[in-house]
Design an enzyme around this catalytic site. Structure first.
Site, PDB file in Angstrom:
ATOM      1  N   SER A  94      30.902 102.016 -28.004  1.00  0.00           N
ATOM      2  CA  SER A  94      30.511 101.321 -26.757  1.00  0.00           C
ATOM      3  C   SER A  94      31.493 100.240 -26.299  1.00  0.00           C
ATOM      4  O   SER A  94      31.240  99.581 -25.295  1.00  0.00           O
ATOM      5  CB  SER A  94      29.096 100.722 -26.843  1.00  0.00           C
ATOM      6  OG  SER A  94      28.110 101.727 -26.823  1.00  0.00           O
TER       7      SER A  94
ATOM      8  N   VAL B  84      37.880 107.893 -26.754  1.00  0.00           N
ATOM      9  CA  VAL B  84      38.030 108.511 -28.065  1.00  0.00           C
ATOM     10  C   VAL B  84      37.388 109.910 -28.081  1.00  0.00           C
ATOM     11  O   VAL B  84      37.867 110.811 -28.781  1.00  0.00           O
ATOM     12  CB  VAL B  84      37.452 107.575 -29.161  1.00  0.00           C
ATOM     13  CG1 VAL B  84      35.950 107.475 -29.123  1.00  0.00           C
ATOM     14  CG2 VAL B  84      37.943 107.999 -30.525  1.00  0.00           C
ATOM     15  N   ASP B  85      36.365 110.104 -27.291  1.00  0.00           N
ATOM     16  CA  ASP B  85      35.690 111.406 -27.177  1.00  0.00           C
ATOM     17  C   ASP B  85      36.685 112.478 -26.712  1.00  0.00           C
ATOM     18  O   ASP B  85      36.794 113.559 -27.328  1.00  0.00           O
ATOM     19  CB  ASP B  85      34.534 111.239 -26.163  1.00  0.00           C
ATOM     20  CG  ASP B  85      33.566 112.392 -26.147  1.00  0.00           C
ATOM     21  OD1 ASP B  85      33.685 113.294 -26.992  1.00  0.00           O
ATOM     22  OD2 ASP B  85      32.668 112.374 -25.278  1.00  0.00           O
TER      23      ASP B  85
ATOM     24  N   ILE C 121      41.928 107.529 -34.585  1.00  0.00           N
ATOM     25  CA  ILE C 121      40.947 108.027 -35.566  1.00  0.00           C
ATOM     26  C   ILE C 121      41.140 109.514 -35.871  1.00  0.00           C
ATOM     27  O   ILE C 121      40.800 109.966 -36.962  1.00  0.00           O
ATOM     28  CB  ILE C 121      39.509 107.731 -35.053  1.00  0.00           C
ATOM     29  CG1 ILE C 121      38.494 107.766 -36.184  1.00  0.00           C
ATOM     30  CG2 ILE C 121      39.114 108.673 -33.921  1.00  0.00           C
ATOM     31  CD1 ILE C 121      37.126 107.212 -35.795  1.00  0.00           C
TER      32      ILE C 121
ATOM     33  N   GLY D  78      34.529 100.551 -25.120  1.00  0.00           N
ATOM     34  CA  GLY D  78      35.495 100.968 -24.113  1.00  0.00           C
ATOM     35  C   GLY D  78      34.810 101.159 -22.777  1.00  0.00           C
ATOM     36  O   GLY D  78      34.337 100.205 -22.154  1.00  0.00           O
ATOM     37  N   VAL D  79      34.711 102.405 -22.353  1.00  0.00           N
ATOM     38  CA  VAL D  79      34.095 102.751 -21.070  1.00  0.00           C
ATOM     39  C   VAL D  79      32.681 102.158 -20.936  1.00  0.00           C
ATOM     40  O   VAL D  79      32.287 101.728 -19.846  1.00  0.00           O
ATOM     41  CB  VAL D  79      34.014 104.296 -20.934  1.00  0.00           C
ATOM     42  CG1 VAL D  79      33.277 104.699 -19.677  1.00  0.00           C
ATOM     43  CG2 VAL D  79      35.405 104.907 -20.962  1.00  0.00           C
ATOM     44  N   TYR D  80      31.941 102.087 -22.009  1.00  0.00           N
ATOM     45  CA  TYR D  80      30.547 101.630 -21.942  1.00  0.00           C
ATOM     46  C   TYR D  80      30.415 100.106 -21.842  1.00  0.00           C
ATOM     47  O   TYR D  80      29.308  99.595 -21.636  1.00  0.00           O
ATOM     48  CB  TYR D  80      29.735 102.185 -23.112  1.00  0.00           C
ATOM     49  CG  TYR D  80      29.262 103.609 -22.906  1.00  0.00           C
ATOM     50  CD1 TYR D  80      29.598 104.336 -21.759  1.00  0.00           C
ATOM     51  CD2 TYR D  80      28.463 104.251 -23.846  1.00  0.00           C
ATOM     52  CE1 TYR D  80      29.164 105.644 -21.569  1.00  0.00           C
ATOM     53  CE2 TYR D  80      28.012 105.555 -23.657  1.00  0.00           C
ATOM     54  CZ  TYR D  80      28.363 106.254 -22.527  1.00  0.00           C
ATOM     55  OH  TYR D  80      27.910 107.534 -22.345  1.00  0.00           O
TER      56      TYR D  80
HETATM   57  N1  AR6 Z   1      41.005 106.314 -32.099  1.00  0.00           N
HETATM   58  C1  AR6 Z   1      40.209 105.254 -32.368  1.00  0.00           C
HETATM   59  N2  AR6 Z   1      39.639 104.482 -31.405  1.00  0.00           N
HETATM   60  C2  AR6 Z   1      39.883 104.835 -30.128  1.00  0.00           C
HETATM   61  C3  AR6 Z   1      40.693 105.938 -29.753  1.00  0.00           C
HETATM   62  C4  AR6 Z   1      41.268 106.698 -30.816  1.00  0.00           C
HETATM   63  N3  AR6 Z   1      42.034 107.757 -30.573  1.00  0.00           N
HETATM   64  N4  AR6 Z   1      40.735 106.003 -28.394  1.00  0.00           N
HETATM   65  C5  AR6 Z   1      39.992 104.982 -27.923  1.00  0.00           C
HETATM   66  N5  AR6 Z   1      39.493 104.276 -28.962  1.00  0.00           N
HETATM   67  P1  AR6 Z   1      35.402 104.648 -25.596  1.00  0.00           P
HETATM   68  P2  AR6 Z   1      32.512 104.104 -25.360  1.00  0.00           P
HETATM   69  C6  AR6 Z   1      38.627 103.073 -28.942  1.00  0.00           C
HETATM   70  O1  AR6 Z   1      35.621 104.341 -24.158  1.00  0.00           O
HETATM   71  O2  AR6 Z   1      32.776 102.734 -24.850  1.00  0.00           O
HETATM   72  C7  AR6 Z   1      33.688 108.659 -23.122  1.00  0.00           C
HETATM   73  O3  AR6 Z   1      34.038 109.143 -21.852  1.00  0.00           O
HETATM   74  C8  AR6 Z   1      38.651 102.241 -27.671  1.00  0.00           C
HETATM   75  O4  AR6 Z   1      39.803 101.369 -27.673  1.00  0.00           O
HETATM   76  O5  AR6 Z   1      36.102 105.834 -26.173  1.00  0.00           O
HETATM   77  O6  AR6 Z   1      31.460 104.293 -26.423  1.00  0.00           O
HETATM   78  C9  AR6 Z   1      32.418 109.284 -23.650  1.00  0.00           C
HETATM   79  O7  AR6 Z   1      32.299 110.633 -23.260  1.00  0.00           O
HETATM   80  C10 AR6 Z   1      37.366 101.466 -27.807  1.00  0.00           C
HETATM   81  O8  AR6 Z   1      37.558 100.323 -28.631  1.00  0.00           O
HETATM   82  O9  AR6 Z   1      33.814 104.851 -25.938  1.00  0.00           O
HETATM   83  C11 AR6 Z   1      31.357 108.435 -23.050  1.00  0.00           C
HETATM   84  O10 AR6 Z   1      31.062 108.839 -21.723  1.00  0.00           O
HETATM   85  C12 AR6 Z   1      36.437 102.438 -28.559  1.00  0.00           C
HETATM   86  O11 AR6 Z   1      37.289 103.478 -29.044  1.00  0.00           O
HETATM   87  C13 AR6 Z   1      31.968 107.077 -23.018  1.00  0.00           C
HETATM   88  O12 AR6 Z   1      33.378 107.283 -23.005  1.00  0.00           O
HETATM   89  C14 AR6 Z   1      35.339 103.055 -27.708  1.00  0.00           C
HETATM   90  O13 AR6 Z   1      35.821 103.345 -26.414  1.00  0.00           O
HETATM   91  C15 AR6 Z   1      31.642 106.278 -24.258  1.00  0.00           C
HETATM   92  O14 AR6 Z   1      32.118 104.967 -24.106  1.00  0.00           O
END
Ligand code: AR6
Length: 174
Positions: free
Chosen positions: A121, A37-38, A15, A123-125
């Site tokens: 939500s 992604v954060d 993204i 990924g990690v969540y």
């Molecule tokens: N571009 C687009 N999507 C992505 C990217 C990217 N570069 N990297 C990962 N994703 P997550 P959450 C996707 O874990 O579950 C953080 O530590 C990934 O494959 O990023 O909302 C925050 O600080 C997945 O489908 O977010 C919070 O503590 C989606 O993004 C916590 O994680 C979300 O995964 C939030 O967890």
């Protein structure tokens, strides 16, 4: 296909590379960065993003806050805090829906034309991916049907499970 659906498309990859008006960050309630992604967004935007985030006082689950995009191609970042999945009995669906709605409302307030969302939500969540993707599509389509802004929303699929789900929900949009 209704008018809202034509304005929604699925894109693949990172993204932080997208040239859109705003990208949405799947943040945590501190807004001070993290993994997933954060972490990628903060690395790509540079330290100025964290400095602005420090002034915001955090963000509750389901709510969203806007910052500049700094070194990103996107001019703005909309930080939203999705729910941690705890089995489905703690209003996770509503909180996730609210994340999409509040992020879109900020974009509409700013009259932004293009906004890209990661799968909040998913990924990690730990939110179940098919269920989260259905909520994402439903909320975005409903919002677009009632608002001219944003003109276009990109759903970004970064992993295969999310890609499959969006492709099934939005055939022809890929
Ligand atoms: N571009 C687009 N999507 C992505 C990217 C990217 N570069 N990297 C990962 N994703 P997550 P959450 C996707 O874990 O579950 C953080 O530590 C990934 O494959 O990023 O909302 C925050 O600080 C997945 O489908 O977010 C919070 O503590 C989606 O993004 C916590 O994680 C979300 O995964 C939030 O967890």
């Amino acid at each position: 296909m209704n008018a809202g659906a034509r304005r929604l498309r699925v894109v693949y990859g990172d993204i932080t590379r997208l040239e859109v008006d705003a990208i949405v960050n799947a943040a945590n309630s501190t807004l001070l960065g993290g993994g997933g992604v954060d972490g990628t967004i903060h690395r790509a935007a540079g330290p100025e993003l964290l400095a602005e985030c420090r002034t915001l006082g955090g963000c509750s689950p389901g709510q969203s806050k806007l910052t500049r995009g700094y070194r990103l191609p996107a001019r703005w970042v909309i930080h939203t805090v999705g729910p941690v999945w705890r089995g489905g009995g703690e209003r996770e669906d509503e909180v996730l829906a609210s994340s999409y709605r509040t992020a879109l409302a900020l974009a509409a307030d700013k009259r932004l034309a293009t906004v890209a969302f990661p799968a909040i939500s998913c990924g990690v969540y730990g939110f179940p991916i098919p269920r989260a993707c259905r909520i994402a599509v439903r909320e975005i389509e409903a919002f677009l049907a009632s608002s001219p802004h944003p003109a276009r929303v990109d759903l970004v699929a970064f992993d295969e499970a999310v890609r499959r789900e969006y492709a099934a929900l939005l055939p022809g949009s890929v």
